[in-house]
Scaffold this motif. Structure first.
Motif, PDB file in Angstrom:
ATOM      1  N   ALA A  83      -1.114 -10.487  -0.427  1.00 24.16           N
ATOM      2  CA  ALA A  83      -2.458  -9.685   0.072  1.00 24.16           C
ATOM      3  C   ALA A  83      -2.380  -9.761   1.515  1.00 24.16           C
ATOM      4  O   ALA A  83      -3.064  -8.563   2.125  1.00 24.16           O
ATOM      5  N   GLN A  84      -2.167 -10.594   2.326  1.00 24.32           N
ATOM      6  CA  GLN A  84      -2.256 -10.759   3.713  1.00 24.32           C
ATOM      7  C   GLN A  84      -1.353  -9.662   4.263  1.00 24.32           C
ATOM      8  O   GLN A  84      -1.677  -8.737   5.263  1.00 24.32           O
ATOM      9  N   SER A  89      -0.317  -4.336   6.769  1.00 24.11           N
ATOM     10  CA  SER A  89       0.562  -3.012   7.061  1.00 24.11           C
ATOM     11  C   SER A  89      -0.417  -1.746   6.670  1.00 24.11           C
ATOM     12  O   SER A  89       0.039  -0.613   6.827  1.00 24.11           O
ATOM     13  N   GLY A  90      -1.646  -2.087   6.221  1.00 22.02           N
ATOM     14  CA  GLY A  90      -2.604  -0.977   5.853  1.00 22.02           C
ATOM     15  C   GLY A  90      -2.418  -0.173   4.789  1.00 22.02           C
ATOM     16  O   GLY A  90      -2.835   0.797   4.358  1.00 22.02           O
ATOM     17  N   LYS A  91      -1.587  -0.614   3.635  1.00 23.22           N
ATOM     18  CA  LYS A  91      -1.367  -0.179   2.385  1.00 23.22           C
ATOM     19  C   LYS A  91      -2.665  -0.261   1.592  1.00 23.22           C
ATOM     20  O   LYS A  91      -3.128  -1.305   1.560  1.00 23.22           O
ATOM     21  N   LYS A  92      -2.881   0.644   0.653  1.00 22.05           N
ATOM     22  CA  LYS A  92      -3.915   0.465  -0.187  1.00 22.05           C
ATOM     23  C   LYS A  92      -3.240   0.262  -1.482  1.00 22.05           C
ATOM     24  O   LYS A  92      -1.894   0.263  -1.885  1.00 22.05           O
ATOM     25  N   ILE A 102      -1.585  -7.968  -5.424  1.00 23.33           N
ATOM     26  CA  ILE A 102      -1.994  -6.557  -5.096  1.00 23.33           C
ATOM     27  C   ILE A 102      -0.818  -5.899  -5.625  1.00 23.33           C
ATOM     28  O   ILE A 102       0.385  -6.067  -5.056  1.00 23.33           O
ATOM     29  N   ALA A 103      -1.017  -4.903  -6.225  1.00 24.33           N
ATOM     30  CA  ALA A 103      -0.038  -3.947  -6.602  1.00 24.33           C
ATOM     31  C   ALA A 103      -0.121  -2.753  -6.082  1.00 24.33           C
ATOM     32  O   ALA A 103      -1.233  -1.933  -5.799  1.00 24.33           O
ATOM     33  N   THR A 104       0.930  -2.258  -5.338  1.00 25.19           N
ATOM     34  CA  THR A 104       1.030  -1.037  -4.573  1.00 25.19           C
ATOM     35  C   THR A 104       1.650   0.277  -5.468  1.00 25.19           C
ATOM     36  O   THR A 104       1.498   1.114  -4.728  1.00 25.19           O
ATOM     37  N   ALA A 105       2.555  -0.040  -6.242  1.00 27.34           N
ATOM     38  CA  ALA A 105       3.292   0.832  -6.996  1.00 27.34           C
ATOM     39  C   ALA A 105       2.708   0.827  -8.157  1.00 27.34           C
ATOM     40  O   ALA A 105       3.082   0.189  -9.281  1.00 27.34           O
TER      41      ALA A 105
END
Length: 158
Positions: A83-84, A89-92, A102-105
């Motif tokens: 999460a950090q 990195s500024g990813k949502k 946290i899932a980004t894909a």
């Protein structure tokens, strides 16, 4: 001719295996140290242990119990670290409120994590968790809209 060659090859391989096994047996017998009765071992120093302590079964069980207690802490710390990194990195992404993962894909529904699919159903954005063979253009459009609504919720915002 080829049958004869096959038979000779098989006999040769069997002979090689036989020789290797006998060599191991002979080496095992010659390696064992023997102590002659006339040979003295020398004085025993008081700092040398006379008996080697065997690890008890209870100590192994205690270690396993400690490892089981540490695993949830490791998983939670890994989720926090992820999460950090995502925030830095500024990813949502979408955050799992239960684990902090946290899932980004998640834009391709076929490869979306199970907890995201279950969250879409739990929030009432989809009727059910769709199988891969049930996906068509209309269903995928509904899913994309539902994912966008899920991203907008404070509960799942990363």
């Amino acid at each position: 001719m080829s049958e004869g060659l096959f038979i000779l090859t098989t006999i040769f391989v069997a002979y090689v295996v036989y020789v290797m096994v006998n060599e191991r047996k002979a080496n095992a017998k010659s390696i064992t140290p023997t102590v002659r009765p006339d040979q003295q071992l020398g004085p025993v120093e008081p700092s040398m242990p006379l008996a080697v302590e065997k690890p008890s079964v209870t100590s192994a069980a205690n270690k396993m119990a400690e490892d089981k207690q540490k695993k949830p802490e490791i998983i939670k710390s890994a989720a926090v670290n992820e999460a950090q990194r995502a925030q830095a990195s500024g990813k949502k992404g979408i955050k799992d409120p239960k684990t902090g993962e946290i899932a980004t894909a998640y834009y391709n529904y076929r490869f979306t994590k199970r907890w995201i699919k279950e969250a879409l159903v739990a929030e009432g954005l989809l009727e059910k968790v769709y199988k891969n063979n049930e996906l068509d253009a209309e269903t995928e459009a509904k899913i994309k809209d539902a994912i966008q609504k899920l991203e907008a919720m404070d509960k799942y915002r990363a």
